[in-house]
Design an enzyme around this catalytic site. Structure first.
Site, PDB file in Angstrom:
ATOM      1  CG  HIS A 142      -5.960   3.261   1.327  1.00  0.00           C
ATOM      2  ND1 HIS A 142      -7.157   3.258   0.643  1.00  0.00           N
ATOM      3  CD2 HIS A 142      -6.279   3.150   2.644  1.00  0.00           C
ATOM      4  CE1 HIS A 142      -8.150   3.138   1.502  1.00  0.00           C
ATOM      5  NE2 HIS A 142      -7.655   3.075   2.718  1.00  0.00           N
ATOM      6  N   GLY A 202      -8.361  -2.150   3.562  1.00  0.00           N
ATOM      7  CA  GLY A 202      -8.532  -2.539   2.161  1.00  0.00           C
ATOM      8  C   GLY A 202      -9.425  -1.566   1.415  1.00  0.00           C
ATOM      9  CD  GLN A 210      -8.337   5.643  12.098  1.00  0.00           C
ATOM     10  OE1 GLN A 210      -9.321   4.924  12.183  1.00  0.00           O
ATOM     11  NE2 GLN A 210      -7.584   5.680  11.014  1.00  0.00           N
TER      12      GLN A 210
HETATM   13  O1  PAF Z   1      -8.426   3.917   8.968  1.00  0.00           O
HETATM   14  C1  PAF Z   1      -8.610   2.695   8.843  1.00  0.00           C
HETATM   15  O2  PAF Z   1      -8.619   2.148   7.744  1.00  0.00           O
HETATM   16  C2  PAF Z   1      -8.841   1.850  10.085  1.00  0.00           C
HETATM   17  O3  PAF Z   1      -9.578   2.526  11.042  1.00  0.00           O
HETATM   18  C3  PAF Z   1      -7.537   1.292  10.676  1.00  0.00           C
HETATM   19  C4  PAF Z   1      -6.616   2.407  11.173  1.00  0.00           C
HETATM   20  C5  PAF Z   1      -6.808   0.457   9.645  1.00  0.00           C
HETATM   21  C6  PAF Z   1      -7.851   0.405  11.879  1.00  0.00           C
HETATM   22  O4  PAF Z   1      -8.686  -0.655  11.523  1.00  0.00           O
END
Ligand code: PAF
Length: 285
Positions: free
Chosen positions: A37, A31, A153
């Site tokens: 995003h 969020g 990540q």
């Molecule tokens: O990048 C993010 O916003 C978070 O680390 C994710 C991949 C949604 C996991 O909670």
């Protein structure tokens, strides 16, 4: 757009989207949405018939001294943004739906998680890998989209999908989407809102100094002194400390001290006024 907070309802909704053979893409988020995003959603729409976005502030990826309670939560605003982008389903479960009482299983990706943010934030990537593995199992998407802004990540998630033989999405269907930047080059992040106006201005030195370092390395400058100058420029601009500034091999994230034949990645994490900023850029190739 359907907003869903129960797993059985989610599974039915995704099954209905797939009933005519349509494909589904997942965009996982926590969020506090911004243009970065929305770029993921737009890319997902280009690659699949329907997009499922998730909003879940995952407690498992926050350390004891991190900002879980302070993390911005703005579901109504985020939901309107996703609906305007044509998202089919918003999966926004409560913590109890993701981690019910008695939850004891965790996914831990070694090696790729160990250095960089993994070293500064112990347990963080176990929390990320666990929740993303669960999100994949909950939605069973054909494809999934993550920002390159969180480069480590992305590497951790790809390693997990490869090592656990995930089929939906297969590792080759995990897409990294280039970082979206503000006009002055600062990478968009939900954390930028914590910066004071003075620190926000100083933060723009981060991408500038990284580009300078990349130019120098690509022109043959030695890596270690170039990274030391980069750190110096950040401290001079008002950053309080540098967690890391390193050149790494882009898949394994192993540190390297010279530019290889192909591409490398410059990775930086630095703190300013209590906010930790990360960025990364491609080098060479
Ligand atoms: O990048 C993010 O916003 C978070 O680390 C994710 C991949 C949604 C996991 O909670």
């Amino acid at each position: 757009m359907q907003t869903i907070d129960r797993l059985d309802v989610l599974r039915n909704a995704v099954a209905q989207l797939r009933a005519d053979g349509s494909t589904v893409a997942l965009v996982p988020t926590m969020g506090a949405l911004h243009e970065g995003h929305l770029a993921l959603v737009r890319e997902a729409k280009r690659h699949a018939d329907h997009v499922v976005a998730s909003i879940f502030v995952n407690p498992a990826q926050f350390g004891p001294n991190e900002d879980l309670d302070a993390y911005p939560r703005q579901l109504a605003q985020d939901s309107a943004m996703l609906e305007a982008e044509g998202v089919a389903v918003l999966w926004a479960p409560p913590v109890s739906e993701v981690y019910p009482e008695g939850f004891v299983t965790h996914v831990s990706v070694s090696v790729v998680s160990a250095d960089f943010c993994g070293a500064s934030r112990p347990g963080h990537f176990d929390g990320v890998a666990t929740v993303v593995c669960k999100l994949f199992q909950q939605v069973l998407p054909d494809k999934a989209f993550f920002g390159e802004k969180d480069f480590q990540q992305l590497a951790v998630i790809r390693a997990m999908a490869r090592d656990l033989d995930l089929t939906q999405p297969h590792v080759s269907a995990i897409h990294g989407v280039p970082t979206v930047r503000e006009a002055d080059g600062l990478a968009m992040s939900s954390r930028n809102r914590y910066l004071s106006p003075a620190n926000r201005a100083a933060a723009a030195v981060l991408p500038r100094a990284m580009k300078e370092a990349i130019g120098a390395i690509e022109n043959g400058a030695a890596v270690a002194p170039t990274l030391a100058s980069l750190e110096g420029a950040l401290l001079q601009a008002g950053f309080d400390s540098i967690d890391y500034a390193a050149l790494a091999e882009p898949d394994t994230l192993a540190r390297i001290d010279a530019l290889p034949g192909g591409q490398a990645r410059l990775l930086v994490a630095a703190r300013i006024g209590g906010t930790r900023l990360i960025d990364n850029m491609v080098v060479g190739g």
